[in-house]
Design an enzyme around this catalytic site. Structure first.
Site, PDB file in Angstrom:
ATOM      1  N   HIS A 356       0.950  -1.279   0.000  1.00  0.00           N
ATOM      2  CA  HIS A 356       0.101   0.014   0.004  1.00  0.00           C
ATOM      3  C   HIS A 356       0.870   1.316   0.024  1.00  0.00           C
ATOM      4  CE1 HIS A 356      -3.281   2.844   1.537  1.00  0.00           C
ATOM      5  NE2 HIS A 356      -3.827   2.212   0.696  1.00  0.00           N
ATOM      6  N   CYS A 357       1.977   1.231   0.866  1.00  0.00           N
ATOM      7  CA  CYS A 357       2.819   2.257   0.756  1.00  0.00           C
ATOM      8  C   CYS A 357       3.475   2.738  -0.308  1.00  0.00           C
ATOM      9  CB  CYS A 357       3.789   2.332   1.969  1.00  0.00           C
ATOM     10  SG  CYS A 357       3.272   1.769   3.474  1.00  0.00           S
ATOM     11  N   ILE A 358       3.772   1.881  -1.270  1.00  0.00           N
ATOM     12  CA  ILE A 358       4.482   2.102  -2.769  1.00  0.00           C
ATOM     13  C   ILE A 358       3.468   2.301  -3.926  1.00  0.00           C
ATOM     14  CG2 ILE A 358       6.644   0.957  -1.637  1.00  0.00           C
ATOM     15  CD1 ILE A 358       5.759  -1.433  -3.740  1.00  0.00           C
TER      16      ILE A 358
END
Ligand code: KQY
Length: 366
Positions: A356-358
């Site tokens: 999700h963060c990338i």
């Protein structure tokens, strides 16, 4: 043409769609920072490739890369993946990409938040972050999307989760942290979210995961599966330092109602057994004075709910852990209309985040 607007999304009738709504595509960046990623970032690059290829089975993917890496990265990917030259200080598109908003007739615009590398000089993860700060505007220019300038408010995309129907989940640990917007009260923070995302109801969890270097991003703790349904990180082990904060988050979420007055249905997704940086991994990470200390034995945050929902698919983490298979079946059940694809993301988790963060979704125009 991409113009900077004087108004706010709410005033113009724009809201942040949920991740499970249709996408135009996904944005990512290419990891190269050797004080975040071990071994010259090569193992992390392999994991990013796997994630990008998995998403590209479902929707268009664009990856921003430095000029030096452009030729190499272009040669790795099939032509269905768009590679563009874009500078950045690291590769966390969730946090440095724009938050897209959409109106009732399907027009899409973007919000450009302030960014200080997760805390600036007061606990931030690197210095400088000047190139990260320009990524939102560059993406919006490339996509010809008008821009709302909210740079006076520090916000990372991983710090919020929305259901697209007026509900937002966040943590006090991050959004009320003195290293983000020290001069703003909780009410002022709420007002900004209200005005720029058109949310009506904000559910405040107290803390994010321990060992999360971002000061408690909610995207390691909870994610909307669809309106009224949330998947959240969990541990059955009372001895785990994550136990108490997750019990607290569970109590808050399961007693909360959303913007439409629905009681939330909360599904517990067990976290993997504690993961720590091995000696070999630590030795291969470059040291830098202002960087996060990735020393041998340091536990890092790992959560399966840091997944990414795309058109027809959900890309979920694996850690080589006994809970990988259990989670695959659980999430397949929670997303009956999507194909669940699991990618081993230990190398991404070592850098402090996950799938999700990338990634950053761009909602479908129209
Ligand atoms: O969105 C996220 N949780 C991003 C993680 C950033 C980690 C920086 N090293």
């Amino acid at each position: 043409m991409s113009a900077t607007l004087e108004s706010t999304p709410r005033r113009d009738g724009f809201r942040m769609p949920a991740e499970f709504e249709p996408h135009q595509g996904t944005w990512m960046l290419w990891p190269v920072r050797t004080d975040t990623w071990r071994l010259g970032a090569k193992p992390a690059q392999d994991a990013f490739v796997e994630v990008a290829l998995a998403i590209s089975e479902f929707e268009p993917v664009t990856i921003g890369v430095s000029s030096i890496q452009y030729e190499h990265v272009r040669s790795i990917f099939p032509s269905r993946i768009r590679i563009i030259e874009m500078s950045s200080n690291d590769a966390w598109m969730r946090d440095i990409g724009p938050t897209f908003v959409k109106n009732g007739v399907g027009d899409v615009r973007g919000v450009d938040w302030g960014f200080n590398a997760w805390g600036g000089l007061n606990g931030g993860l690197y210095f400088p972050w000047d190139q990260d700060l320009l990524v939102k505007q560059k993406v919006l220019e490339i996509e010809n999307k008008d821009r709302y300038d909210s740079q006076s408010f520090i916000l990372e995309g991983g710090a919020i989760q929305v259901d697209g129907e007026g509900t937002l989940i966040t943590t006090e640990q991050c959004l009320l942290n003195p290293n983000r917007n020290p001069d703003m009260s909780r009410e002022e923070v709420e007002e900004r979210l209200h005005e720029y995302l058109s949310v009506e109801k904000i559910i405040w969890l107290k803390d994010g995961l321990r060992y999360d270097e971002t000061d408690g991003h909610v995207d390691e703790v909870a994610a909307f599966v669809r309106p009224g349904v949330v998947a959240m990180s969990w541990t059955d082990d009372p001895a785990d330092p994550q136990y108490e904060l997750l019990c607290n988050a569970f109590d808050l979420l399961s007693s909360a109602t959303d913007a439409k007055g629905r009681k939330l249905e909360v599904h517990k997704i067990h976290i993997p057994d504690p993961l720590t940086i091995s000696d070999e991994e630590a030795r291969l990470i470059d040291r830098a004075r202002r960087s996060y200390n990735r020393a041998t034995g340091t536990r890092f945050a790992a959560s399966y709910v840091n997944f990414y929902i795309c058109n027809g698919g959900v890309i979920i983490p694996a850690f080589g852990d006994r809970y990988d298979a259990i989670t695959y079946h659980q999430l397949s059940g929670l997303f009956p209309d999507r194909k669940v694809v699991q990618v081993n993301t230990r190398e991404i988790a070592l850098g402090g985040g996950n799938i999700h963060c990338i990634t950053q979704q761009q909602p479908k125009q129209g």
